[in-house]
Design a protein around this motif. Structure first.
Motif, PDB file in Angstrom:
ATOM      1  N   GLU A  12       0.617  -1.250  -0.040  1.00 20.92           N
ATOM      2  CA  GLU A  12       0.261   0.268  -0.258  1.00 20.92           C
ATOM      3  C   GLU A  12       1.467   1.464  -0.405  1.00 20.92           C
ATOM      4  N   ARG A  13       2.163   1.169   1.110  1.00 15.51           N
ATOM      5  CA  ARG A  13       3.087   2.648   0.216  1.00 15.51           C
ATOM      6  C   ARG A  13       3.524   2.465  -0.482  1.00 15.51           C
ATOM      7  N   HIS A  14       3.907   1.370  -1.428  1.00 17.78           N
ATOM      8  CA  HIS A  14       4.231   1.848  -3.350  1.00 17.78           C
ATOM      9  C   HIS A  14       3.111   1.674  -4.090  1.00 17.78           C
ATOM     10  N   ARG A  15       1.966   1.767  -3.808  1.00 13.23           N
ATOM     11  CA  ARG A  15       0.972   1.188  -4.643  1.00 13.23           C
ATOM     12  C   ARG A  15       0.891   2.548  -5.365  1.00 13.23           C
ATOM     13  N   VAL A  16       0.714   3.688  -5.053  1.00 14.22           N
ATOM     14  CA  VAL A  16       0.432   4.722  -6.461  1.00 14.22           C
ATOM     15  C   VAL A  16       1.535   5.171  -6.989  1.00 14.22           C
ATOM     16  N   HIS A  17       2.775   4.503  -6.791  1.00 12.24           N
ATOM     17  CA  HIS A  17       4.583   4.903  -7.656  1.00 12.24           C
ATOM     18  C   HIS A  17       4.027   3.448  -8.427  1.00 12.24           C
ATOM     19  N   LEU A  18       3.812   2.529  -8.017  1.00 16.26           N
ATOM     20  CA  LEU A  18       3.556   1.055  -9.376  1.00 16.26           C
ATOM     21  C   LEU A  18       2.799   1.540  -9.691  1.00 16.26           C
ATOM     22  N   ARG A  19       1.535   1.996  -9.822  1.00 14.83           N
ATOM     23  CA  ARG A  19       0.180   2.105 -10.399  1.00 14.83           C
ATOM     24  C   ARG A  19       0.867   3.557 -11.708  1.00 14.83           C
ATOM     25  N   ALA A  20       1.550   4.461 -11.270  1.00 18.27           N
ATOM     26  CA  ALA A  20       2.067   5.742 -12.375  1.00 18.27           C
ATOM     27  C   ALA A  20       2.991   4.913 -12.941  1.00 18.27           C
ATOM     28  N   VAL A  21       4.226   4.160 -12.965  1.00 16.57           N
ATOM     29  CA  VAL A  21       4.960   3.188 -13.766  1.00 16.57           C
ATOM     30  C   VAL A  21       4.228   2.194 -14.435  1.00 16.57           C
ATOM     31  N   ALA A  22       2.761   1.903 -14.240  1.00 13.04           N
ATOM     32  CA  ALA A  22       2.800   0.803 -14.951  1.00 13.04           C
ATOM     33  C   ALA A  22       1.108   1.581 -15.843  1.00 13.04           C
ATOM     34  N   TYR A  23       0.390   2.616 -15.295  1.00 10.98           N
ATOM     35  CA  TYR A  23       0.014   3.795 -16.523  1.00 10.98           C
ATOM     36  C   TYR A  23       0.896   4.152 -17.310  1.00 10.98           C
ATOM     37  N   PHE A 127      12.269   4.170 -21.639  1.00  7.55           N
ATOM     38  CA  PHE A 127      12.009   5.298 -21.703  1.00  7.55           C
ATOM     39  C   PHE A 127      11.354   5.843 -20.571  1.00  7.55           C
ATOM     40  N   VAL A 128      10.374   4.683 -19.914  1.00  4.87           N
ATOM     41  CA  VAL A 128       9.766   5.075 -18.387  1.00  4.87           C
ATOM     42  C   VAL A 128      10.050   4.689 -17.155  1.00  4.87           C
ATOM     43  N   LEU A 129      11.162   3.874 -17.156  1.00  6.62           N
ATOM     44  CA  LEU A 129      11.472   3.338 -16.277  1.00  6.62           C
ATOM     45  C   LEU A 129      13.503   4.145 -15.607  1.00  6.62           C
ATOM     46  N   HIS A 130      13.413   4.821 -16.996  1.00  8.45           N
ATOM     47  CA  HIS A 130      14.657   5.759 -16.458  1.00  8.45           C
ATOM     48  C   HIS A 130      14.395   6.729 -16.608  1.00  8.45           C
ATOM     49  N   ASP A 131      13.904   7.376 -17.938  1.00 10.05           N
ATOM     50  CA  ASP A 131      13.358   8.590 -17.834  1.00 10.05           C
ATOM     51  C   ASP A 131      12.306   9.472 -17.418  1.00 10.05           C
ATOM     52  N   THR A 132      11.943   8.667 -16.619  1.00 11.10           N
ATOM     53  CA  THR A 132      10.114   8.657 -15.751  1.00 11.10           C
ATOM     54  C   THR A 132      10.884   8.435 -14.793  1.00 11.10           C
ATOM     55  N   PHE A 133      10.907   7.578 -14.359  1.00  7.82           N
ATOM     56  CA  PHE A 133      11.362   7.172 -12.767  1.00  7.82           C
ATOM     57  C   PHE A 133      12.733   6.987 -12.727  1.00  7.82           C
ATOM     58  N   ALA A 134      13.628   6.882 -13.552  1.00  6.33           N
ATOM     59  CA  ALA A 134      15.547   7.350 -13.011  1.00  6.33           C
ATOM     60  C   ALA A 134      15.941   6.302 -12.332  1.00  6.33           C
ATOM     61  N   MET A 135      14.964   4.966 -13.086  1.00  2.63           N
ATOM     62  CA  MET A 135      15.965   3.674 -12.786  1.00  2.63           C
ATOM     63  C   MET A 135      16.869   3.335 -13.364  1.00  2.63           C
ATOM     64  N   PRO A 136      18.386   3.423 -12.834  1.00  2.92           N
ATOM     65  CA  PRO A 136      19.626   3.064 -13.290  1.00  2.92           C
ATOM     66  C   PRO A 136      19.238   2.282 -14.621  1.00  2.92           C
ATOM     67  N   PHE A 137      20.528   2.273 -15.970  1.00  2.00           N
ATOM     68  CA  PHE A 137      20.126   1.551 -16.901  1.00  2.00           C
ATOM     69  C   PHE A 137      20.834   0.069 -16.624  1.00  2.00           C
TER      70      PHE A 137
END
Length: 290
Positions: A12-23, A127-137
């Motif tokens: 639940e603590r991470h749900r909003v972030h996870l839903r934003a990634v998935a959307y 693009f989504v994970l790196h450019d939007t959510f700053a996940m390392p390559f």
């Protein structure tokens, strides 16, 4: 508190972030919820004590699920160039609720999501994970099964496609609404010349009517002609924001019949996205705006 309750609280603590990634990955609110729910099922069956970074683990799992869903969606298409109109996020003009605000962070307008639909699944994920959510390559590479250098190239290609889609849309909501109101006034009044004047010469109208019925109309004169035809159907409209930009809900006999999103650049409408699929509209709870 047992471990299952603890993990449920963490989800639940991470749900909003996870839903934003998935959307952003899927352009579908229902599929985004499905991906988050599946991530929970996998978490509940895993050895949670061995997970050092639970938020990162969940994001990775959701990313992989979305990648598989995108690949499956692509494989089902009869036309590889067919683009699906994403689910709109609709809010009253007074502002979005906190959950919608989180989904719409970084200005995820429908126009951008339509561009993302044209990317390959791996490009979209990078693009989504790196450019939007700053996940390392390095982490992106592990999800797509490629080297970090290849993941970097995927994101670079996606970035060029996004940047090449056109100039930055108008962000001032007041100016957006002025242009949309001018479009609606011209359409209601049957003023073809006024319609053409408010449309960019290269305007694109995309409509998802349901099933495989997806239509694209290009050019100011052609789009103005479509607007004149819509006028003949009667009905009323209600102003709303659609993915943070000016939009309207169209009603026929008091029932929601369409959602229109407008992209405005330099005082002209450059894109109109119309969702008129009855089945998809039924999932959007539009009665709250009636």
């Amino acid at each position: 508190m047992d471990q299952r309750e603890f993990l449920a609280g963490e989800l639940e603590r991470h749900r909003v972030h996870l839903r934003a990634v998935a959307y952003r990955m899927l352009g579908s609110l229902t599929e985004a919820d499905d991906a988050v729910q599946e991530a929970w099922l996998r978490l509940s069956r895993s050895d949670a004590d061995a997970i050092e970074n639970l938020g990162g683990w969940l994001t990775t799992v959701v990313g992989r699920l979305c990648l598989d869903m995108l690949r499956s969606r692509t494989a089902r298409r009869e036309d590889p160039l067919e683009e699906r109109l994403p689910d709109p996020i609709i809010s009253p003009e007074s502002g979005a609720d906190p959950e919608h605000e989180a989904l719409l962070a970084d200005s995820v307008g429908l126009a951008l999501l339509v561009v993302l639909e044209s990317l390959t699944p791996a490009e979209r994920l990078a693009f989504v994970l790196h450019d939007t959510f700053a996940m390392p390559f390095e982490d992106v590479a592990a999800i797509v099964g490629r080297s970090p250098a290849a993941a970097r190239q995927l994101a670079s290609r996606a970035r060029r496609r996004v940047r090449g889609a056109g100039p930055v849309p108008e962000r001032d909501p007041i100016r957006q609404r002025e242009v949309v109101d001018a479009f609606q006034a011209a359409a209601r009044g049957g003023d073809f010349e006024a319609l053409v004047a408010v449309l960019d010469p290269d305007v694109v109208l995309r409509a998802d009517v349901g099933g495989a019925d997806r239509r694209v109309v290009r050019g100011a004169a052609a789009v103005a002609g479509q607007a004149m035809m819509f006028r003949q159907g009667g009905g009323q409209t209600r102003p709303v924001t659609v993915n943070g930009t000016a939009g309207v809900i169209g009603y026929v006999e008091g029932k929601p019949a369409s959602v229109l999103s407008f992209t405005v650049v330099n005082g002209k409408v450059t894109a109109i996205d119309i969702l008129a699929d009855p089945e998809r509209l039924a999932t959007l709870e539009l009665s709250a705006f009636g």
